[in-house]
Motif scaffolding. Structure first.
Motif, short mmCIF file in Angstrom:
data_model
loop_
_atom_site.label_atom_id
_atom_site.label_comp_id
_atom_site.label_asym_id
_atom_site.label_seq_id
_atom_site.Cartn_x
_atom_site.Cartn_y
_atom_site.Cartn_z
N HIS A 64 0.83 -1.21 0.00
CA HIS A 64 0.00 0.00 0.00
C HIS A 64 0.86 1.26 0.00
O HIS A 64 0.50 2.26 -0.64
CB HIS A 64 -0.95 -0.01 1.20
CG HIS A 64 -1.90 -1.16 1.19
ND1 HIS A 64 -2.88 -1.31 0.22
CD2 HIS A 64 -2.03 -2.23 2.03
CE1 HIS A 64 -3.57 -2.41 0.46
NE2 HIS A 64 -3.07 -3.00 1.53
N GLN A 121 4.16 5.70 -5.70
CA GLN A 121 4.15 5.74 -7.15
C GLN A 121 3.03 6.61 -7.71
O GLN A 121 2.95 6.82 -8.92
CB GLN A 121 4.01 4.32 -7.72
CG GLN A 121 5.18 3.41 -7.40
CD GLN A 121 6.49 3.96 -7.97
OE1 GLN A 121 6.56 4.34 -9.14
NE2 GLN A 121 7.53 3.99 -7.15
N SER A 122 2.19 7.13 -6.86
CA SER A 122 1.04 7.92 -7.31
C SER A 122 1.47 9.32 -7.72
O SER A 122 2.49 9.85 -7.26
CB SER A 122 -0.01 8.02 -6.19
OG SER A 122 0.48 8.83 -5.12
N THR A 168 2.21 1.76 -3.55
CA THR A 168 1.20 2.34 -4.43
C THR A 168 1.13 3.84 -4.24
O THR A 168 1.05 4.61 -5.22
CB THR A 168 -0.18 1.70 -4.15
OG1 THR A 168 -0.11 0.30 -4.45
CG2 THR A 168 -1.26 2.36 -4.99
#
Length: 212
Positions: free
Chosen positions: A191, A197-198, A194
């Protein structure tokens, strides 16, 4: 959570908080206080204890000071160690992060010249060495996180700051392979990875003056 008193909307002192919330699968809303609004003074004087940001609202709880917010979230999500001894050690680690962050902030906001980048490699060498020793001891004798075997609020704070150093000087952890591996290991948590990398994270400047 709101950003801190800086000219540009940036990661600032809120980023470790964002990382913790993302890793714990929590949703949050941000209200960014612009520099124009902040300079008018009313927001600072009337709504901000200590006259500073970030400000964090969790139900009926309103908090200021980024480390107080981190500790509140740590207690809420079980990120404060398994017992009182680990909690005390995590406080120690987190306070050490602040020593390292102070050196980083002095470089970014006061001494940002090409020649001063040596401070990243030389000026914080002693603190990085101490963290490398801590990670090594824990790696061998217990688990593979900073203190104990579970992620903690101090891990988010330390990893966020070390990642900032790696942006500024990519080779600054070359002499500390276990510490470098620790940063990669925490950042690879599904999590958290993620979130990192957003676009919300990647497009946000690290520092308010645009230096990084």
């Amino acid at each position: 959570a709101t950003n801190e008193d800086l000219p540009l909307p940036c990661a600032g002192r809120c980023e470790a908080i964002r990382m913790l919330l993302a890793d714990q699968e929590q949703e949050w809303k941000e209200d960014v206080v612009t520099m124009e609004l902040w300079q008018k003074g009313e927001h600072k004087k009337l709504t901000c204890l200590f006259g500073q940001l970030p400000k964090f609202q969790d139900g009926n709880v309103t908090l200021y000071q980024s480390n107080a917010i981190l500790r509140h979230l740590a207690r809420s999500f079980g990120l404060y160690g398994k017992d009182q001894q680990e909690a005390a050690q995590l406080d120690m680690v987190n306070d050490g992060v602040e020593d390292l962050r102070l050196k980083y902030a002095q470089l970014i906001y006061q001494n940002y010249e090409a020649a001063q980048l040596d401070m990243v490699n030389d000026g914080v060498e002693d603190l990085r060495l101490k963290y490398a020793q801590l990670i090594y001891q824990n790696y061998v004798s217990q688990g593979r996180i900073c203190i104990g075997q579970e992620i903690s609020f101090a891990d988010y704070n330390l990893v966020e700051l070390l990642r900032n150093h790696l942006v500024l000087a990519p080779g600054c952890l070359a002499s500390f392979p276990l510490l470098a591996a620790y940063v990669e290991r925490v950042a690879a948590r599904p999590h958290l990875h993620t979130y990192l990398q957003s676009t919300a994270h990647r497009d946000r400047p690290i520092n308010g003056n645009g230096k990084q």
